[in-house]
Scaffold this motif. Sequence first.
Motif, PDB file in Angstrom:
ATOM      1  N   PHE A 696       0.749  -0.891   0.315  1.00 19.08           N
ATOM      2  CA  PHE A 696       0.130   0.088   0.138  1.00 19.08           C
ATOM      3  C   PHE A 696       1.207   0.897   0.588  1.00 19.08           C
ATOM      4  CE2 PHE A 696       0.152  -2.934   4.071  1.00 19.08           C
ATOM      5  CZ  PHE A 696       0.823  -1.518   4.686  1.00 19.08           C
ATOM      6  N   VAL A 698       1.857   4.721   1.255  1.00 18.34           N
ATOM      7  CA  VAL A 698       2.530   5.881   2.564  1.00 18.34           C
ATOM      8  C   VAL A 698       2.779   6.531   2.103  1.00 18.34           C
ATOM      9  CG1 VAL A 698       3.649   5.938   4.984  1.00 18.34           C
ATOM     10  CG2 VAL A 698       2.814   3.240   3.803  1.00 18.34           C
ATOM     11  N   LEU A 699       2.332   8.078   2.640  1.00 15.15           N
ATOM     12  CA  LEU A 699       2.892   9.111   2.066  1.00 15.15           C
ATOM     13  C   LEU A 699       3.574   9.444   3.310  1.00 15.15           C
ATOM     14  CD1 LEU A 699       2.289  11.606   0.302  1.00 15.15           C
ATOM     15  CD2 LEU A 699       0.342  12.453   2.559  1.00 15.15           C
ATOM     16  N   LYS A 700       4.907  10.226   2.914  1.00 13.69           N
ATOM     17  CA  LYS A 700       5.538  10.541   3.072  1.00 13.69           C
ATOM     18  C   LYS A 700       5.803  11.916   2.558  1.00 13.69           C
ATOM     19  CE  LYS A 700       7.760   7.184   5.350  1.00 13.69           C
ATOM     20  NZ  LYS A 700       9.323   6.175   5.110  1.00 13.69           N
ATOM     21  N   GLU A 705       5.269   6.791  -0.342  1.00 14.52           N
ATOM     22  CA  GLU A 705       6.381   5.138  -0.506  1.00 14.52           C
ATOM     23  C   GLU A 705       5.700   4.375  -0.341  1.00 14.52           C
ATOM     24  OE1 GLU A 705       9.475   5.573   2.949  1.00 14.52           O
ATOM     25  OE2 GLU A 705      10.120   7.665   1.829  1.00 14.52           O
ATOM     26  N   ILE A 706       6.492   2.842  -0.580  1.00 15.45           N
ATOM     27  CA  ILE A 706       5.519   1.847  -0.554  1.00 15.45           C
ATOM     28  C   ILE A 706       5.969   1.124   0.518  1.00 15.45           C
ATOM     29  CG2 ILE A 706       5.279  -0.843  -1.770  1.00 15.45           C
ATOM     30  CD1 ILE A 706       4.538   1.503  -3.494  1.00 15.45           C
ATOM     31  N   GLY A 707       4.677   0.641   1.422  1.00 14.83           N
ATOM     32  CA  GLY A 707       4.733  -0.184   2.197  1.00 14.83           C
ATOM     33  C   GLY A 707       4.566  -1.434   2.641  1.00 14.83           C
ATOM     34  N   VAL A 708       4.693  -2.404   3.026  1.00 13.66           N
ATOM     35  CA  VAL A 708       4.036  -4.089   3.302  1.00 13.66           C
ATOM     36  C   VAL A 708       4.075  -4.089   4.467  1.00 13.66           C
ATOM     37  CG1 VAL A 708       4.858  -6.108   2.304  1.00 13.66           C
ATOM     38  CG2 VAL A 708       5.767  -4.070   0.863  1.00 13.66           C
ATOM     39  N   SER A 709       2.543  -4.809   3.973  1.00 12.92           N
ATOM     40  CA  SER A 709       2.321  -5.429   6.154  1.00 12.92           C
ATOM     41  C   SER A 709       1.587  -6.570   5.616  1.00 12.92           C
ATOM     42  CB  SER A 709       1.679  -5.090   6.831  1.00 12.92           C
ATOM     43  OG  SER A 709       1.948  -4.974   8.421  1.00 12.92           O
ATOM     44  N   GLY A 764      -5.791  -5.506  14.538  1.00 12.04           N
ATOM     45  CA  GLY A 764      -5.326  -5.314  13.668  1.00 12.04           C
ATOM     46  C   GLY A 764      -6.030  -5.765  12.479  1.00 12.04           C
TER      47      GLY A 764
ATOM     48  N   LEU B  46       9.007  -2.401   4.722  1.00 17.33           N
ATOM     49  CA  LEU B  46       8.075  -3.061   5.969  1.00 17.33           C
ATOM     50  C   LEU B  46       7.781  -1.831   6.947  1.00 17.33           C
ATOM     51  CD1 LEU B  46       9.390  -6.914   6.465  1.00 17.33           C
ATOM     52  CD2 LEU B  46       7.442  -6.049   6.081  1.00 17.33           C
ATOM     53  N   THR B  48       8.503   1.190   6.149  1.00 12.99           N
ATOM     54  CA  THR B  48       7.234   1.942   5.483  1.00 12.99           C
ATOM     55  C   THR B  48       5.735   2.273   6.269  1.00 12.99           C
ATOM     56  OG1 THR B  48       9.065   3.004   4.117  1.00 12.99           O
ATOM     57  CG2 THR B  48       6.617   3.532   3.415  1.00 12.99           C
ATOM     58  N   SER B  49       5.335   1.203   6.363  1.00 13.46           N
ATOM     59  CA  SER B  49       3.839   0.495   6.392  1.00 13.46           C
ATOM     60  C   SER B  49       3.432   0.491   8.190  1.00 13.46           C
ATOM     61  CB  SER B  49       3.770  -1.329   6.357  1.00 13.46           C
ATOM     62  OG  SER B  49       4.409  -1.157   7.865  1.00 13.46           O
ATOM     63  N   TYR B  51       3.816   3.858   9.675  1.00 11.00           N
ATOM     64  CA  TYR B  51       3.284   5.330   9.317  1.00 11.00           C
ATOM     65  C   TYR B  51       2.159   5.206   8.424  1.00 11.00           C
ATOM     66  CZ  TYR B  51       8.743   6.343   9.929  1.00 11.00           C
ATOM     67  OH  TYR B  51       9.616   6.407  10.427  1.00 11.00           O
ATOM     68  N   ALA B  52       1.809   3.864   7.837  1.00 17.23           N
ATOM     69  CA  ALA B  52       0.118   3.708   7.172  1.00 17.23           C
ATOM     70  C   ALA B  52      -0.561   5.015   8.162  1.00 17.23           C
ATOM     71  CB  ALA B  52       0.661   3.232   6.975  1.00 17.23           C
ATOM     72  N   GLN B 111      -4.115  -1.691  13.773  1.00 13.92           N
ATOM     73  CA  GLN B 111      -3.955  -1.606  12.893  1.00 13.92           C
ATOM     74  C   GLN B 111      -2.541  -1.056  12.410  1.00 13.92           C
ATOM     75  OE1 GLN B 111      -4.794   0.356   9.271  1.00 13.92           O
ATOM     76  NE2 GLN B 111      -5.344  -2.266   8.580  1.00 13.92           N
ATOM     77  N   ARG B 115       1.145  -3.336  12.313  1.00 13.03           N
ATOM     78  CA  ARG B 115       2.290  -3.590  10.874  1.00 13.03           C
ATOM     79  C   ARG B 115       3.517  -3.505  11.753  1.00 13.03           C
ATOM     80  NH1 ARG B 115      -1.792   0.397   7.572  1.00 13.03           N
ATOM     81  NH2 ARG B 115      -3.018  -1.267   6.022  1.00 13.03           N
ATOM     82  N   GLN B 279       1.238  14.095   7.340  1.00  7.96           N
ATOM     83  CA  GLN B 279       2.801  14.142   6.222  1.00  7.96           C
ATOM     84  C   GLN B 279       1.175  14.260   5.845  1.00  7.96           C
ATOM     85  OE1 GLN B 279       5.573  15.291   6.055  1.00  7.96           O
ATOM     86  NE2 GLN B 279       5.241  14.265   8.029  1.00  7.96           N
TER      87      GLN B 279
END
Lengths: 1058, 493
Positions: A696, A698-700, A705-709, A764, B46, B48-49, B51-52, B111, B115, B279
């Motif tokens: 998904f 993720v805004l920086k 950027e791409i997040g994986v979970s 989650g 992983l 980065t996730s 911060y979602a 959630q 993550r 952000q």
Amino acid sequence: MKKMLLRLFSKGRKLLGISSMALISVLTLSPQDWAVASNDRNRTFEVSEELMSTFNSLRKDVSGTVLDQNGVPMPGVSILVQGSTTGTVTDLDGKFTMTVQAGASLVFSFIGYENQIVLVGDQSVLTVNMREDATALDEVVVIGYGTVKKSDLTGSVGSVRGDKLIDRSQPNAVKSLQGRIAGVEVLNNQNSPGASSRIRIRGVNSINSGVNPLFVIDGIIGADLNMINPSDIESVEVLKDASSAAIYGARGANGVIMVTTKRGQKNQNQVLYDNFVSVSNRASTVPRLNAQEFMDVYNTAYDNAEKYDPSGFAQGRYVRANPVNYPDLFDSNGRPIYDTDWEDEVYGTAWAQNHNIAFRGGSNTTSYNVSLGYTNEDGIMMNSGFERFTGKIALDSEIKPWLTVGGSILGTRSDRRVVDDANGALNVARMVAEALPFLPVRYPDGRWGANADWPGTEGAENPVRIAQNRYTDVNLNQMYADFYLNFKITKDLEFKTTFSSIFDSQKNNFYSSRTLRLLSADQRGIATVSTNQRIYWQNENFINWNKSIGDRHRINGMLGFSWLKDSFENLSVRSEGFIDDFFEWRNIRAGNIIPIGGINGNVGAFALNSYFTRWNYSLDNKYLLTVTGRYDGSSRFGGNNKFAFFPSVGIAWRASEEGFMQGVDAINNLKIRASAGSTGNQEIGNFNSLQFLGTFNVLKAAGNEIGVSQTSFGNPDLKWESTDQVDFGVEMGFFNGRLMLETDLYYKRTKNLLLNAPLPFSTGFGSVLQNIGSVENMGIEVTLNSVNIEKGDFTWNTDLNWSSNRNKILQLGANDGDIFPGPWFLGQTNILRVGEPIGSIWGRVRTGTWNLDEAGEAAEYRLRPGDIRWEDLDNNGLINANDSKIIGRMYPKWVGNITNTFTYKNFDFSVEFRVVYGQDVINATKHSVEDRQTLANSYATVLDAWTPQNQNSMIAEVRAWGTPYLTNMDTHWVEDGSFVRLQNLMLGYNLPAPILMRYKITRARIFFSGQNLFVLSPYTGYDPEVNTFEGAGQLPQGLDFFPFARPRTFSAGINLAF
Amino acid sequence: MKKQLIYIVLFLFSAGLISCEGFLDENPATLTTQAELSSPQAARALVTSIYANVNVVVTGSGGWGGNTLSLLEFMTGKADGVAQTEGFRFNQLTYDSQSFYIDTYWSQLYQGILRCNVALEQLPRYSALNQQELTDYLAEVRTMRAFYYFYLVRMYGDVPKISEPVKTLAEVNSPRSPVKEIYDDIIIPDLLSAESSNLAWRRPNGEVSKGFIKSLLADVYLTYAGNPVNAGQAAYVESAKRSKEVVDLKGSTFDLFNEYTDMIIPANKNSREFIFQVQFDKINRNNPLTPVCLPTFAGISAYSNEFGGLVPRFEFVNSFDPADKRVQEKQFFISEYKGKQLGGKYIYKWFDKTAIDQDARAELNFTIYRLADVMLMYAEASNRAGGGPNALAIQSVNDIRERADLAPIISMSVDAFEEEVWNQRYFELCFEGKLWFDMLRTRKVRNDITKVYDNFVGHRNVFNSTFAERQLRFPIPLREIDVNAELTQNAGF
């Protein structure tokens, strides 16, 4: 080709016209072919000359009479020279004369009668007796992987012939199915042209896996009936009980709808042309305030502002606008200049036309069907419309006595323009109700009128402007192709293999203009282009074994297996920030903002592998037994649970064949049948059994950027949901078939329900698909066909079907806890609760409004006289979410359809009523048009709101928006949605034989019809058959938040056969 | 011919009966199992996730004009909204376990924790990372996990303690663990571990930095010192130690903006006073508060919807010192725009001018920690830790006061100084999601009318509703109670 022509020629079976065509085709061959063909050419001329003389010498006149089985002359019977297009029809006395050559055979045909083929031979005067076609009893019914005589059925199968479907002058075959078969509920919730309908067979079996029946079109599993031209349909059969549906085991739980399209008939060449033209108008109106009424309510509302919000009033939040300051809208005396009826501006007269032409026929061994259809339908809502082209080619050929091959290709192209999207937002349908009445569509200088022109409103655009500046074009191309090979191994044993495929491609183009406030102005225009491609194939192979042992035993066995794979790919792009509306979606890069969330692509597939068998045994034609089993494997389930077995058994006793019944003349058919079995459901979407990582954005600060979970909880134990069903049926025929009654009782229990069971959010995840839950459906279905009067030229038939289904949730999740499946509309709209039916409506109980003498009690709830009064169900002195309960049901208690048909000489007249009883409809529009008086226009009902002089009102005292007000799902919104609808009224006229003969027409019929001519219902919205939340899940029904109004339609058309 | 065909057909038929290996296997090309990823970029993804879910504190939720921030502001009694935000339920204290926003926080925070737990479990598996990268990555993840848990315990009290991904259906129900245990087992150890990483003091991409870790730790200890844990003196000392490290960088890595309105200039995002922010940008995600805080349908902006979803109460605004610059027009509040009177004071803290005048795309960030907040944390904690205000504490308060055009203070008693610090928190940090948590940990509420501090329990808000014990914790969302049989509801709900 040439040889074939010659052969046909020399046999003298072709008429002069055809033979000269053959000559022309020979003559126009290319020069290379000339050389090769020269010999043939000479022979052609020789043969033809020789033939001409023979031909003339052998011509003879034939005359005769055609009688029915009672010896009564039959007018209008069509007579064709076999293998040709030459023919005639019988006159009023059943007589005919024609000239044929010796050796010709004549084919006599008449609807409802068996074709008779008579070799002319030496005869010059013929007497032909027509026999009624297989009465309903001997009707052949299509079941999976074969056909069966209706009298041999052990299960519950409903059937409709294609000619009944086109009666409705309705281009959508699903909609035409409504009310045809007991227990098959078609919900025509959407009225925009080209919209699909929902079908529920014998109630709702499931919650999260699909509840739609399985469509099987010409053997293609999972096709879409909405896209089939009704004129191409030969028959529709619905497999309702387990005994019949189990042959589609894994996918049969919601019932199976089998569609057979038309094929050519051997030795009967025909050209058919059908058309109709129709005109539609809005059938009902929902009254809103006119300009002066609005201003009165507006002023009262501001008068009341201080009472309801004293501190806000003190701060100056409630300043009413003075009409004098708005000279565009009000004259110098403050009176409105315009009084626009937005309903009339948006809805108008809509025309539709529909044409179908078909060429059908064949030789002794090969038959063909070529048909073309065109539909062009305008919607009553401006700018909406639907256009469709369909084409079908089918060919069947017995190329060897033991080998038949065939196939068909069916293509559809449709374009649908949708302008009523964005339900819930300030869309066209909603703004019809909410646009202020004193606005013009456009001002004299060309500016559009908008609610924003008047202060303190929500400021949405007027509906005409939205309809002209926002649309989705839904373009669909579909192709169904199938090929089969039928191999007769011995007299009793047949092998059939089929290969079929579906190619669907859909492209949706959407644009919403830069100027539409609250829709796309903030984004400066929005365009979305999305495509979806589906590719499907299936291969099925089965052996059919038919054996009669002596006179008493008949056995039919079928054994087969199949593979199928269904895959899709989709992609969509959304762009915003257009520099000009000129480009629309066609130049998607003319919008300079493409958010990452606006780009989406997905692929997916599932596969099934199945083995199936069915055995029918008949003893003395009295005792019937059917045993079915299907072993299915699906890719969607957990590794250990991919396969499951779905068995069924059906028995029937034809009591009327017993000796002791022979003396009972009144009863000519009595069949008692019972069946039990199990069917499955796998409609849960792909990849639910595994724990996956997903990506998904993720805004920086620097961008996405791409997040994986982990994105799925996954349930490796996932297995098939299955429905066990027992069915008990009685079929009776009285008075030589004049009265026929069929009754079915059924009980279904779905277990291992595939439930999106809620998970604690602390994991989650919100939910995971689990096999926990159980639902039951039980019901009764009655079908009655009666010939009330049959006297001379006059007949009166009544067809009635009636069904009632009761649904109950037996088990739900691990703790049997309540589940709110949504949609959410200022609160939960419906609830799933053990012991209650699916589709229970959830809300508060409105008992009225607080009266002046109840001020003290109201104050305990921090309310005032004039506020809505809800029942405090838990008596805790607070009105909150705990004060809701079940306040209605979305699905009806029973449904009935009754059709009366009268025929007199060449006229026929039919009238069809539909009755739906005991369903509730949530009129959620009351939230926005009854409870928000100054924000937008209101329903005329607010004129009856609470005032000190009118305290007995359901509607709160009017007040300027911004003051506290209460609006919530409650009993005042839930209305009785029972109705009686005059569904269809039709007058037809068959042109008499003398006229037909003169123009060499086999059949010509003119008809006039009307649909939805009136509705009797207490419901106050446009129509009680409604649901504007089709996208919010499969369970909600009767949730009304500004639908496309229902049309009333008048049609006229013609059916011709040559 | 026919005979051969029969043989062929029969052969094909029987061959078909034998199932083809793998035909029914699922092979999604859009999703992946854990074992299939190995690149360093996948490891970073992983991280980065985590911060979602930061934007849980400023997410559209509830009815028309609703936002999760509003929950924390409605509760204080210093703000209300339009009827559809159901602000009145929180003003009047009639909210319950199904009320708006409460479940959004719960589900979003957990959630985020999932993550973090997935990343903590997976990252050590990546051999492509060197030790330092791994340590820093884990520090980021632990900090965010602490951040999410810190919201949970302050809002709901005792909550399920989930420290690794739940894998099987048998394990989905967890009971609540005491608040102190969550602090002691997760929040504080996670942050102490993260503190030792090599992360930079400021990371301009909006990621976890040492500045954020220290600020969060200072906040955690300050809260830990107060209610409900009441860890006392030692916690104030720990808190002051971390905030001082940040305050010591004032003038270098961090600094106060000169003007309040510098905070609503998009170019200043993630810089100077800002330590950690949610952000937003013009294209992918706009700040939802900009239209939420505009007066309802005032017609002053490019927005189609001007919600009026979060509006200051005049009693609160009137309780400012009239000389305070922050209450002057277009500092923290706005009452007039382009000549149009708005009928009251509205929040000016997310007034993105370009968005409002031109494109309806607000790009201002939402601040989670800024220097002024940490300076006041230092002043409060060091005052309690040292038994009185030290020079840096006084200086910190005076820096804040000076920017507000208020006269400096001189040394005071412990209690008087603490109240002064709280006052500055009310005025400086209003509508930034801070005040409600201050009320909970101090169990004191500044009364807008009397301008003195009431005890939390018994405080009567301007809507004539009185805070009781039950207000100290939000109810566990009803749906969660229904699903998880191990849970108990907070008293009073």
